[in-house]
Design an enzyme around this catalytic site. Structure first.
Site, PDB file in Angstrom:
ATOM      1  N   GLY A   1      -5.005  -0.054   3.441  1.00  0.00           N
ATOM      2  CA  GLY A   1      -5.167   0.141   2.004  1.00  0.00           C
ATOM      3  C   GLY A   1      -6.604   0.412   1.588  1.00  0.00           C
ATOM      4  O   GLY A   1      -6.926   0.360   0.404  1.00  0.00           O
TER       5      GLY A   1
ATOM      6  N   GLU B   1      -2.418  -2.681  13.473  1.00  0.00           N
ATOM      7  CA  GLU B   1      -2.915  -2.407  12.127  1.00  0.00           C
ATOM      8  C   GLU B   1      -4.215  -3.176  11.917  1.00  0.00           C
ATOM      9  O   GLU B   1      -4.185  -4.355  11.541  1.00  0.00           O
ATOM     10  CB  GLU B   1      -1.892  -2.854  11.076  1.00  0.00           C
ATOM     11  CG  GLU B   1      -0.557  -2.160  11.181  1.00  0.00           C
ATOM     12  CD  GLU B   1       0.169  -2.136   9.836  1.00  0.00           C
ATOM     13  OE1 GLU B   1       0.520  -1.042   9.407  1.00  0.00           O
ATOM     14  OE2 GLU B   1       0.344  -3.208   9.228  1.00  0.00           O
TER      15      GLU B   1
ATOM     16  N   SER C   1      -4.127   3.211   6.507  1.00  0.00           N
ATOM     17  CA  SER C   1      -4.578   4.446   5.847  1.00  0.00           C
ATOM     18  C   SER C   1      -4.118   5.712   6.560  1.00  0.00           C
ATOM     19  O   SER C   1      -4.858   6.698   6.623  1.00  0.00           O
ATOM     20  CB  SER C   1      -6.103   4.434   5.661  1.00  0.00           C
ATOM     21  OG  SER C   1      -6.475   3.339   4.833  1.00  0.00           O
TER      22      SER C   1
ATOM     23  N   ASN D   1       6.320   1.351   5.191  1.00  0.00           N
ATOM     24  CA  ASN D   1       6.396  -0.016   4.681  1.00  0.00           C
ATOM     25  C   ASN D   1       6.119   0.045   3.181  1.00  0.00           C
ATOM     26  O   ASN D   1       4.987   0.288   2.771  1.00  0.00           O
ATOM     27  CB  ASN D   1       5.349  -0.876   5.409  1.00  0.00           C
ATOM     28  CG  ASN D   1       5.257  -2.273   4.842  1.00  0.00           C
ATOM     29  OD1 ASN D   1       6.071  -2.674   4.005  1.00  0.00           O
ATOM     30  ND2 ASN D   1       4.264  -3.031   5.299  1.00  0.00           N
TER      31      ASN D   1
ATOM     32  N   HIS E   1       3.196  -9.064   9.710  1.00  0.00           N
ATOM     33  CA  HIS E   1       2.256  -8.155   9.029  1.00  0.00           C
ATOM     34  C   HIS E   1       1.006  -8.938   8.628  1.00  0.00           C
ATOM     35  O   HIS E   1       1.096 -10.117   8.272  1.00  0.00           O
ATOM     36  CB  HIS E   1       2.933  -7.538   7.798  1.00  0.00           C
ATOM     37  CG  HIS E   1       2.137  -6.406   7.228  1.00  0.00           C
ATOM     38  ND1 HIS E   1       1.047  -6.617   6.411  1.00  0.00           N
ATOM     39  CD2 HIS E   1       2.246  -5.063   7.387  1.00  0.00           C
ATOM     40  CE1 HIS E   1       0.525  -5.431   6.086  1.00  0.00           C
ATOM     41  NE2 HIS E   1       1.237  -4.473   6.664  1.00  0.00           N
TER      42      HIS E   1
HETATM   43  P1  13P Z   1      -1.782   1.624   4.165  1.00  0.00           P
HETATM   44  O1  13P Z   1      -1.135   2.816   4.855  1.00  0.00           O
HETATM   45  O2  13P Z   1      -1.588   1.627   2.690  1.00  0.00           O
HETATM   46  O3  13P Z   1      -3.193   1.445   4.606  1.00  0.00           O
HETATM   47  O4  13P Z   1      -0.983   0.323   4.681  1.00  0.00           O
HETATM   48  C1  13P Z   1      -0.795   0.132   6.034  1.00  0.00           C
HETATM   49  C2  13P Z   1       0.166  -0.988   6.224  1.00  0.00           C
HETATM   50  O5  13P Z   1      -0.159  -2.134   5.990  1.00  0.00           O
HETATM   51  C3  13P Z   1       1.514  -0.673   6.716  1.00  0.00           C
HETATM   52  O6  13P Z   1       2.195  -1.808   7.103  1.00  0.00           O
END
Ligand code: 13P
Length: 253
Positions: free
Chosen positions: A174, A168, A214, A9, A96
């Site tokens: 992040g 997620e 992550s 993504n 999301h």
């Molecule tokens: P990160 O891998 O940067 O933590 O993001 C995950 C995400 O939101 C994918 O949709």
């Protein structure tokens, strides 16, 4: 057997030129990855040219969002699912947590988006996941159950083939703080149970459930050995072709 899915993504990153460069760099690095579906989700403005440049490769393209509206019409700023399909997407990410948190997306909207996407012939990657507060209050499973049932009610058995769920946890996105493989596995097994209750055991057995938050080359293998983790939805580490390719090629690492 469920075929794993590794999806990148790209969120609101990359110009058209940067998107094409990354996609073209990725293509040869994952050309032998027959063990999984490989997907990238560029911003809307890059989607068509990226899809065109990847034609004939094993990398598929996804939208990051779509309108609740099925038909074209007076909806300024929206993009219909069929338009994503027309631009070369095969998938769309729906619900999301960034859209739920910052753009007030509700389960009812997520449901309409899922239905619009399926009717356009797209496969949906529907995201669910709890915040840190919800987890600490012991509400993680209730929240995820509500999002699953809210987003997927009213779908037919045939529609369910076009659904992929991505778990997620918001606290892992992040932040560098990934869920442990055991935490993720526990929630994935729960999601499969909820799905079986709402639909059928067969549909639940076939459902691909991705983990996101992550994910990196260093932690993908530990996640993928878990029985109910069928792939990953990758943010930050998907922005560079080399690191995303390492995640796709987790079996070789
Ligand atoms: P990160 O891998 O940067 O933590 O993001 C995950 C995400 O939101 C994918 O949709």
């Amino acid at each position: 057997m469920r075929k794993p899915v590794i999806a990148g993504n790209w969120k609101m990153y990359k110009t058209v030129g940067e998107s094409v460069d990354t996609a073209l760099a990725l293509k040869p690095l994952v050309a032998n990855a027959n063990h999984c579906e490989v997907i990238i989700a560029p911003v809307f403005t890059s989607l068509k040219v990226v899809a065109d440049r990847l034609e004939g490769s094993n990398v598929r393209v996804s939208g990051q969002n779509c309108s609740t509206e099925v038909e074209e019409g007076a909806h300024t700023g929206e993009v219909a699912a069929f338009m994503l399909r027309d631009a070369g997407a095969s998938y769309v990410i729906v619900g999301h947590s960034e859209r739920r948190q910052f753009y007030s997306e509700t389960d009812a909207m997520v449901r309409r988006k899922c239905q619009a996407a399926i009717s356009a012939g797209l496969t949906v990657i529907m995201c669910v996941g709890e915040t840190l507060d919800q987890r600490e209050l012991g509400n993680a499973k209730n929240v995820v159950r509500g999002q699953l049932n809210g987003g997927l009610s009213g779908l037919t058995a045939l529609d369910l083939d076009r659904i992929i769920v991505a778990y997620e946890p918001v606290w892992a996105i992040g932040t560098g703080r990934t869920a442990t493989p055991e935490q993720a596995q526990e929630m994935h097994a729960f999601i499969r149970r909820v799905f079986a209750e709402g639909h059928t055991a067969t549909a639940a057995e076939a459902l691909r459930i991705l983990y996101g938050g992550s994910v990196k080359p260093e932690n993908i293998s530990g996640l993928m050995v878990q029985g109910d983790i069928d792939g990953a939805l990758v943010g930050g580490a998907s922005l560079k072709a080399e690191s995303f390719a390492k995640i796709v090629n987790y079996k070789d690492e």
